[in-house]
Design a protein around this motif. Structure first.
Motif: not given
Length: 142
Positions: A62-68, A106-109, A23-26, A48-49
């Protein structure tokens, strides 16, 4: 507070993504190809898969992010955001068999069956992003 206005609207771009496309890359590639500098993601839906996102986990300066990353059948219920200086910044709401998630895309969706997006191009305004003292990006004029 910062406010930016324009009354000049450009193209409305509809994007259809098929199985396996990211998605994002496209969107980044299409925004670049079409020369869109600033715009609004009006709508995004699909299946999405694989979904990759992050969200904040604290309220300190200062933000702390959780990436999933989720890899199973996922419904893309909505996404919205801005394109500033040619760079998309989108947030999404998704659901999958074990729950719902919302956060920064994020990229990779990766699309399972299809995704449909609508982008409204903004003209007559020159925007960029800058970082504040906490490392958070904000919109500013060029």
């Amino acid at each position: 507070m910062r406010t930016y206005t324009t009354s000049q609207l450009g193209r409305i771009v509809l994007i259809h993504l098929g199985k396996g496309e990211r998605v994002l890359e496209s969107v980044e590639a299409e925004v670049s190809r079409l020369g869109i500098k600033n715009g609004i993601l009006l709508s995004a839906i699909g299946s999405l898969r694989k979904a990759c996102l992050h969200f904040i986990t604290n309220t300190d300066d200062t933000a702390v992010n959780r990436f999933i990353t989720i890899e199973r059948p996922i419904e893309l219920s909505s996404a919205q955001g801005l394109i500033v200086d040619g760079v998309p910044h989108f947030h999404l709401t998704i659901s999958e068999p074990d729950g719902m998630y919302a956060g920064h895309m994020e990229p990779c969706c990766e699309v399972q069956y299809l995704a449909e997006l609508a982008i409204l191009e903004l003209k007559g305004i020159s925007l960029t992003r800058r970082q504040d003292e906490y490392g958070i990006s904000y919109i500013d004029t060029v």
